[in-house]
Design an enzyme around this catalytic site. Structure first.
Site, PDB file in Angstrom:
ATOM      1  N   HIS A 119      16.524 -42.544 -54.522  1.00 52.27           N
ATOM      2  CA  HIS A 119      17.033 -41.869 -53.324  1.00 52.27           C
ATOM      3  C   HIS A 119      16.010 -40.820 -52.910  1.00 52.27           C
ATOM      4  O   HIS A 119      14.932 -40.727 -53.508  1.00 52.27           O
ATOM      5  CB  HIS A 119      18.417 -41.260 -53.559  1.00 52.27           C
ATOM      6  CG  HIS A 119      18.472 -40.194 -54.603  1.00 52.27           C
ATOM      7  ND1 HIS A 119      18.104 -40.402 -55.918  1.00 52.27           N
ATOM      8  CD2 HIS A 119      18.863 -38.888 -54.537  1.00 52.27           C
ATOM      9  CE1 HIS A 119      18.267 -39.291 -56.608  1.00 52.27           C
ATOM     10  NE2 HIS A 119      18.713 -38.353 -55.793  1.00 52.27           N
TER      11      HIS A 119
ATOM     12  N   HIS B 240      16.296 -37.319 -52.517  1.00 47.42           N
ATOM     13  CA  HIS B 240      16.391 -35.903 -52.852  1.00 47.42           C
ATOM     14  C   HIS B 240      15.037 -35.401 -53.344  1.00 47.42           C
ATOM     15  O   HIS B 240      14.258 -36.145 -53.956  1.00 47.42           O
ATOM     16  CB  HIS B 240      17.473 -35.672 -53.913  1.00 47.42           C
ATOM     17  CG  HIS B 240      18.854 -35.615 -53.338  1.00 47.42           C
ATOM     18  ND1 HIS B 240      19.996 -35.764 -54.106  1.00 47.42           N
ATOM     19  CD2 HIS B 240      19.292 -35.422 -52.056  1.00 47.42           C
ATOM     20  CE1 HIS B 240      21.064 -35.657 -53.330  1.00 47.42           C
ATOM     21  NE2 HIS B 240      20.661 -35.457 -52.089  1.00 47.42           N
TER      22      HIS B 240
ATOM     23  N   ASP C 139      13.821 -33.627 -55.740  1.00 42.00           N
ATOM     24  CA  ASP C 139      13.361 -33.721 -57.125  1.00 42.00           C
ATOM     25  C   ASP C 139      12.894 -35.127 -57.488  1.00 42.00           C
ATOM     26  O   ASP C 139      12.253 -35.318 -58.526  1.00 42.00           O
ATOM     27  CB  ASP C 139      14.439 -33.245 -58.103  1.00 42.00           C
ATOM     28  CG  ASP C 139      15.781 -33.924 -57.912  1.00 42.00           C
ATOM     29  OD1 ASP C 139      16.154 -34.193 -56.752  1.00 42.00           O
ATOM     30  OD2 ASP C 139      16.479 -34.174 -58.921  1.00 42.00           O
TER      31      ASP C 139
END
Length: 279
Positions: free
Chosen positions: A64, A66, A68
């Site tokens: 995904h 995000h 991080d």
């Protein structure tokens, strides 16, 4: 053909890194094919520290978008461009409104969107895509090798003409084969609620996020606990469970011991861990 798939855990931490755990990054290698799953901040440096080269990866698989999981993507793509003069191939779900990086505008990246149910062939590996519940578009990846022939018995294989040996070993015929033919399969769980055991069944290794110890916290933030991961491993019948993506709040030793009460073969990943899966 190679009989071994290698997984190198470059980063095993959560959204907040620590001195022992960096942002996520997992390198999968088989028969000359290299796949990098997620590319958090500092992934290139961590690979160098572990003596691993990643600027020659065949592709990056994003679970995904995000921050991080993607903060190291542009630096890696720039390195690939400078050293090899090509764009970095990246596969992943749709970016969505919470994307930390607008990949579509980056000239050094060739992005291919994948969706649950897709299958992708990359080098010698087949990648199957599954949905993950994380509040933003997120996927899991099941990675499979081609069928690997049975291991030849030197006492008997000489009786078979060389042109027929591979066919015999792919069938696993006795007494010519010491082992049964088959493939190596590993399942890598993206951020989110626990994996569906049916999607994992038949895999030797399950790499599962275990961001939280507390169940209510995991449900609230759409992550998983170590005990939920262990339940998936038990139901799916894997050989090994590797816990990763650990929050700075958790106690890794306690998680391992508690998870082993549910499923016996558990490793809590650390940065630098290498897992070899043989057939």
């Amino acid at each position: 053909m190679d009989r071994e798939l290698v997984m190198r855990f470059l980063g095993t931490g959560g959204a907040v890194p620590s001195k022992d755990r960096s942002h996520p990054g997992l390198l999968v290698e088989f028969s000359g094919t290299k796949l990098l799953i997620d590319c958090g901040e500092g992934t290139q440096r961590r690979a160098m520290e572990q003596g691993v080269t990643i600027h020659d990866v065949d592709a990056v698989l994003l679970t995904h978008h995000h921050v991080d999981h993607v903060a190291g993507l542009l630096p890696l793509a720039t390195t690939v461009d400078l050293l090899h003069g090509r764009r970095l191939k990246v596969y992943g779900p749709t970016a969505g409104s919470e994307s930390a990086l607008d990949i579509s505008d980056l000239e050094v990246i060739e992005y291919r969107e994948v969706n649950p149910g897709d299958e992708v062939e990359i080098g010698d590996l087949r990648v199957l895509v599954y949905e993950s519940e994380h509040g933003v578009p997120t996927v899991d990846y099941r990675i499979e090798t081609p069928k690997i022939p049975g291991k030849a018995d030197p006492k008997y294989i000489r009786r078979v003409p060389p042109s027929k040996r591979r066919e015999v070993l792919l069938r696993g015929e006795r007494p010519y084969s010491l082992t049964k033919p088959g493939k190596i399969s590993v399942y890598v769980k993206g951020d989110g609620r626990p994996a569906d055991p049916e999607n994992v069944r038949g895999c030797q290794v399950l790499v599962h996020e275990a961001c939280f110890e507390d169940h209510e916290e995991a449900v609230r933030y759409l992550h998983s606990t170590h005990l939920e991961a262990a339940e998936v491993a038990r139901e799916a019948g894997v050989d090994l469970l590797v816990l990763t993506h650990l929050s700075t709040k958790v106690d890794p030793e306690r998680m391992r011991e508690e998870a082993r009460e549910v499923f016996p073969v558990v490793v809590v990943a650390r940065d630098g861990l290498m897992v070899r899966v043989r057939r």
